[in-house]
Design a protein around this motif. Structure first.
Motif, PDB file in Angstrom:
ATOM      1  N   THR A 485       0.850  -1.112  -0.097  1.00  0.00           N
ATOM      2  CA  THR A 485       0.004   0.130   0.042  1.00  0.00           C
ATOM      3  C   THR A 485       0.749   1.213  -0.025  1.00  0.00           C
ATOM      4  OG1 THR A 485      -0.091   0.003   2.406  1.00  0.00           O
ATOM      5  CG2 THR A 485      -1.986  -1.166   1.039  1.00  0.00           C
ATOM      6  N   HIS A 486       2.036   1.092   0.200  1.00  0.00           N
ATOM      7  CA  HIS A 486       3.042   2.251   0.400  1.00  0.00           C
ATOM      8  C   HIS A 486       4.046   2.240  -0.775  1.00  0.00           C
ATOM      9  CE1 HIS A 486       0.643   4.400   3.353  1.00  0.00           C
ATOM     10  NE2 HIS A 486       0.836   3.292   4.271  1.00  0.00           N
ATOM     11  N   TYR A 487       4.012   1.435  -1.603  1.00  0.00           N
ATOM     12  CA  TYR A 487       4.993   1.400  -2.716  1.00  0.00           C
ATOM     13  C   TYR A 487       5.409   3.003  -3.250  1.00  0.00           C
ATOM     14  CZ  TYR A 487       1.154   1.124  -5.969  1.00  0.00           C
ATOM     15  OH  TYR A 487      -0.083   1.381  -6.451  1.00  0.00           O
ATOM     16  N   SER A 488       6.814   2.920  -3.800  1.00  0.00           N
ATOM     17  CA  SER A 488       7.353   4.037  -4.422  1.00  0.00           C
ATOM     18  C   SER A 488       7.570   5.055  -3.483  1.00  0.00           C
ATOM     19  CB  SER A 488       6.265   4.754  -5.616  1.00  0.00           C
ATOM     20  OG  SER A 488       5.112   5.256  -4.778  1.00  0.00           O
ATOM     21  N   THR A 489       7.512   4.997  -2.127  1.00  0.00           N
ATOM     22  CA  THR A 489       7.687   5.974  -1.100  1.00  0.00           C
ATOM     23  C   THR A 489       8.955   5.687  -0.077  1.00  0.00           C
ATOM     24  OG1 THR A 489       6.047   5.073   0.399  1.00  0.00           O
ATOM     25  CG2 THR A 489       5.196   6.416  -1.218  1.00  0.00           C
ATOM     26  N   THR A 490       9.564   6.607   0.435  1.00  0.00           N
ATOM     27  CA  THR A 490      10.275   6.380   1.396  1.00  0.00           C
ATOM     28  C   THR A 490       9.935   5.752   2.763  1.00  0.00           C
ATOM     29  OG1 THR A 490      10.145   8.617   2.350  1.00  0.00           O
ATOM     30  CG2 THR A 490      12.091   8.172   0.768  1.00  0.00           C
ATOM     31  N   HIS A 491       8.576   6.200   3.226  1.00  0.00           N
ATOM     32  CA  HIS A 491       7.764   5.744   4.105  1.00  0.00           C
ATOM     33  C   HIS A 491       7.621   4.125   3.847  1.00  0.00           C
ATOM     34  CE1 HIS A 491       4.446   7.681   2.238  1.00  0.00           C
ATOM     35  NE2 HIS A 491       3.765   6.437   2.458  1.00  0.00           N
ATOM     36  N   GLY A 492       7.197   3.727   2.778  1.00  0.00           N
ATOM     37  CA  GLY A 492       7.041   2.267   2.374  1.00  0.00           C
ATOM     38  C   GLY A 492       8.180   1.569   2.518  1.00  0.00           C
ATOM     39  N   ALA A 493       9.404   2.010   2.048  1.00  0.00           N
ATOM     40  CA  ALA A 493      10.602   1.565   2.399  1.00  0.00           C
ATOM     41  C   ALA A 493      11.213   1.151   3.880  1.00  0.00           C
ATOM     42  CB  ALA A 493      11.737   2.423   1.650  1.00  0.00           C
ATOM     43  N   TYR A 494      10.731   2.465   4.607  1.00  0.00           N
ATOM     44  CA  TYR A 494      10.877   2.324   6.069  1.00  0.00           C
ATOM     45  C   TYR A 494      10.124   1.038   6.521  1.00  0.00           C
ATOM     46  CZ  TYR A 494      10.704   3.650  10.942  1.00  0.00           C
ATOM     47  OH  TYR A 494      10.453   3.720  12.336  1.00  0.00           O
ATOM     48  N   TYR A 495       8.896   1.263   6.367  1.00  0.00           N
ATOM     49  CA  TYR A 495       7.881   0.006   6.823  1.00  0.00           C
ATOM     50  C   TYR A 495       8.557  -1.363   6.448  1.00  0.00           C
ATOM     51  CZ  TYR A 495       4.353   3.223   8.147  1.00  0.00           C
ATOM     52  OH  TYR A 495       3.488   4.159   8.928  1.00  0.00           O
ATOM     53  N   SER A 496       9.036  -1.605   5.201  1.00  0.00           N
ATOM     54  CA  SER A 496       9.378  -2.690   4.841  1.00  0.00           C
ATOM     55  C   SER A 496      10.643  -3.237   5.633  1.00  0.00           C
ATOM     56  CB  SER A 496       9.727  -2.742   3.254  1.00  0.00           C
ATOM     57  OG  SER A 496      11.015  -2.250   2.950  1.00  0.00           O
ATOM     58  N   GLY A 497      11.395  -2.425   6.001  1.00  0.00           N
ATOM     59  CA  GLY A 497      12.712  -2.538   6.532  1.00  0.00           C
ATOM     60  C   GLY A 497      12.476  -3.287   8.034  1.00  0.00           C
ATOM     61  N   LEU A 498      11.269  -2.498   8.760  1.00  0.00           N
ATOM     62  CA  LEU A 498      11.027  -2.599   9.855  1.00  0.00           C
ATOM     63  C   LEU A 498      10.367  -4.065   9.593  1.00  0.00           C
ATOM     64  CD1 LEU A 498       9.091   0.202  11.622  1.00  0.00           C
ATOM     65  CD2 LEU A 498      11.322  -0.839  12.188  1.00  0.00           C
ATOM     66  N   ARG A 499       9.492  -4.550   8.842  1.00  0.00           N
ATOM     67  CA  ARG A 499       8.778  -5.864   8.671  1.00  0.00           C
ATOM     68  C   ARG A 499       9.796  -6.938   8.849  1.00  0.00           C
ATOM     69  NH1 ARG A 499       7.041  -5.559   3.144  1.00  0.00           N
ATOM     70  NH2 ARG A 499       9.186  -6.411   2.759  1.00  0.00           N
ATOM     71  N   GLU A 500      10.992  -6.567   7.946  1.00  0.00           N
ATOM     72  CA  GLU A 500      12.079  -7.732   7.893  1.00  0.00           C
ATOM     73  C   GLU A 500      12.884  -8.007   9.226  1.00  0.00           C
ATOM     74  OE1 GLU A 500      11.571 -10.139   5.464  1.00  0.00           O
ATOM     75  OE2 GLU A 500      10.035  -8.548   4.911  1.00  0.00           O
ATOM     76  N   ALA A 501      13.073  -6.699   9.728  1.00  0.00           N
ATOM     77  CA  ALA A 501      13.702  -6.879  11.059  1.00  0.00           C
ATOM     78  C   ALA A 501      12.776  -7.602  12.080  1.00  0.00           C
ATOM     79  CB  ALA A 501      14.160  -5.679  11.604  1.00  0.00           C
ATOM     80  N   ASN A 502      11.736  -7.328  12.193  1.00  0.00           N
ATOM     81  CA  ASN A 502      10.766  -7.918  13.211  1.00  0.00           C
ATOM     82  C   ASN A 502      10.532  -9.371  12.968  1.00  0.00           C
ATOM     83  OD1 ASN A 502      10.336  -5.535  14.454  1.00  0.00           O
ATOM     84  ND2 ASN A 502       8.420  -4.913  13.354  1.00  0.00           N
ATOM     85  N   ARG A 503      10.590  -9.845  11.474  1.00  0.00           N
ATOM     86  CA  ARG A 503      10.484 -11.132  11.246  1.00  0.00           C
ATOM     87  C   ARG A 503      11.726 -11.777  11.875  1.00  0.00           C
ATOM     88  NH1 ARG A 503       7.691 -12.924   6.531  1.00  0.00           N
ATOM     89  NH2 ARG A 503       8.085 -10.820   5.301  1.00  0.00           N
ATOM     90  N   LEU A 504      12.845 -11.396  11.869  1.00  0.00           N
ATOM     91  CA  LEU A 504      13.909 -12.029  12.368  1.00  0.00           C
ATOM     92  C   LEU A 504      14.009 -11.771  13.835  1.00  0.00           C
ATOM     93  CD1 LEU A 504      16.858 -10.768   9.830  1.00  0.00           C
ATOM     94  CD2 LEU A 504      16.085 -13.383  10.294  1.00  0.00           C
ATOM     95  N   LEU A 505      13.723 -10.863  14.345  1.00  0.00           N
ATOM     96  CA  LEU A 505      13.719 -10.721  15.905  1.00  0.00           C
ATOM     97  C   LEU A 505      12.816 -11.642  16.450  1.00  0.00           C
ATOM     98  CD1 LEU A 505      13.647  -6.868  16.161  1.00  0.00           C
ATOM     99  CD2 LEU A 505      15.431  -8.387  16.893  1.00  0.00           C
TER     100      LEU A 505
END
Length: 512
Positions: A485-505
């Motif tokens: 829902t937030h592709y093409s944006t910096t906040h979309g990139a931010y959310y995706s980085g959080l998502r993968e970090a949380n997946r590992l945590l």
């Protein structure tokens, strides 16, 4: 001593540094052996704050798209980046006071422009399901063709059908159509699609924006990046480290093997790939002859990469000799028009605006998308100067002579310096940002976000026959093109980085 899981993040842009920040600050700092490898000589990725003519400018990401709820706004606020004693790009809304000029050398009255602007904005809100059909125009001018919209496959076909209905109902002619096209060209730079007919209509309604004002960052977008990176110990971020190949799906103790362009090799338990969709597209083109991934990505993921759209948007900055140059909106004749000015270069004809980056600035900015953006990268400064001045002359009616154009308030306008971005030709990016193309959907964005390998407890999938020995979360994916829902944006990139970090945590049972 138990070996710490080794995590390698590929790319030091918004997604990669967000993931690194989260993993480091929420894992007692010693849980993981963490590194961020970046192919370029700087951090930030498609965020690149620079300076031109003593002005702070953005070569890439520029806007916080809505301050209500934006994580980027929150970080910028925490970092003290929203105020500055020095001027910065788009610190005020000069474009709101724009004058509109049409090919042929005449100024278009706002009373002609504003209804078309209102129509275009309302139609885009309808496409995004933010407005109902009956709200678009008085007397239901457009609603008579509602059935066409329901059958639209692309944003471009939707807009075309809607404007044709509007034109038939109002009797408006070629000037209004040209103004409508101007607003469509602005939309191209928002989406990165070369042509809006390639932009999927159904997916447009899934795209979400934050409420509130859209602003730029006083101390530069890169200040947000530096704030995220500031918690990481020295040595975690490694610059000029280009990954040439990712070997995965192994039964080895460290299942992922990264090959770098300098010949070095690094083993990892988990890799978070944050490269652009353009790099992924290039990386799967030659899977049989040595693509980026070995073994090649599974079909569900490679097909998603192929279907999704990814375009080029570039910015052109020019320094001019006078400070009172107005913001211009540019209205061009149709390509097949007999009355168009042949002197205007083709690469300028889908540029919608040329405007100072703030009031009292000598720096003008124009945006280019698609084929024109790629052509801009190839042009010399002299060709750009000639093309811009010729375009200004043909639209405003002011004469060009010996590299000058008669300016405003009896001054002479001269372009003294040029700076342009080159995102399309940069092998580390191969473009600007993603969009949902006709033939793809939000499901493809989700597929791109899915980690590898898919674990099959019954065995039979992948190189390792005993699936109980296959490590989970070997190759993970983040970046703006992985957010539905937030592709093409910096906040979309931010959310995706959080998502993968949380997946590992979560995988390692860390609190987050």
């Amino acid at each position: 001593m138990t070996k710490k899981p080794r995590i390698v993040i590929i790319g030091a842009g918004m997604a990669g540094l967000t993931a690194a920040n989260k993993l480091y600050t929420h894992s007692n700092n010693n849980t993981f052996d963490l590194s961020v490898v970046e192919g370029g000589s700087r951090i930030g990725g498609r965020i690149n704050t620079s300076e031109f003519s003593s002005e702070k400018i953005e070569m890439g990401a520029t806007w916080i798209h809505g301050i209500g709820g934006s994580p980027v706004y929150k970080i910028a606020e925490e970092a003290g980046s929203l105020v500055s004693d020095e001027p910065w790009e788009c610190m005020d809304s000069t474009v709101d006071k724009a004058r509109t000029f049409a090919e042929g050398g005449f100024e278009v009255d706002p009373s002609v422009v504003e209804p078309i602007s209102g129509l275009f904005n309302a139609l885009m809100e309808l496409a995004q399901r933010k407005k109902k059909m009956k709200e678009i125009t008085q007397n239901d001018v457009v609603s008579g063709s509602g059935g066409i919209y329901g059958n639209a496959t692309s944003v471009g076909s939707f807009l075309k059908s809607a404007f044709e209905a509007y034109r038939d109902a109002t009797g408006n002619g070629s000037l209004e159509e040209a103004i409508f096209t101007m607003f469509s060209n602005t939309q191209r730079t928002y989406t990165s699609a070369d042509d809006l007919s390639t932009l999927d209509y159904a997916a447009e309604s899934e795209y979400q924006m934050f409420p509130g004002e859209e602003i730029t960052i006083a101390k530069g977008y890169v200040s947000v990046i530096h704030h995220l990176a500031s918690v990481l110990p020295q040595g975690v971020i490694q610059l000029n480290r280009t990954v040439a190949k990712i070997e995965w799906e192994s039964c080895e103790e460290c299942p992922v093997k990264l090959h770098f362009s300098d010949g070095s090799v690094v083993f990892a338990d988990h890799v978070i790939v944050t490269v652009s969709l353009g790099v992924l597209k290039a990386g799967i083109e030659n899977d049989d002859e040595g693509g980026l991934f070995s073994p090649p990505l599974p079909e569900f993921k490679s097909d998603a990469i192929k279907r999704l759209g990814y375009g080029v948007v570039n910015k052109l900055f020019v320094e001019v000799s006078e400070r009172n140059f107005p913001s211009l909106q540019l209205v061009f004749d149709r390509e097949d028009s007999d009355s168009k000015f042949v002197k205007i270069p083709w690469w300028m004809r889908r540029t919608a605006t040329i405007a100072p980056i703030h009031s009292n600035s000598k720096v003008l900015l124009s945006w280019f998308a698609g084929k024109e953006a790629l052509e801009l990268e190839k042009l010399t400064d002299e060709e750009i100067i000639d093309g811009v001045l010729t375009t200004i002359s043909c639209l405003t009616g002011k004469q060009v002579k010996n590299g000058y154009v008669n300016g405003y308030d009896d001054e002479v306008l001269r372009i003294t310096k040029v700076l342009k971005s080159k995102w399309g030709g940069d092998p580390l990016f191969r473009g600007s940002y993603s969009y949902v193309a006709v033939g793809s959907s939000g499901d493809d964005l989700d597929a791109l976000a899915e980690p590898l390998p898919k674990i099959n407890k019954k065995g039979g999938e992948g190189n390792c026959h005993d699936q109980t020995k296959v490590h989970e979360l070997q190759v993970m994916f983040a970046g703006e093109a992985t957010h539905r829902t937030h592709y093409s944006t910096t906040h979309g990139a931010y959310y995706s980085g959080l998502r993968e970090a949380n997946r590992l945590l979560k995988h390692y049972k860390c609190d987050f």
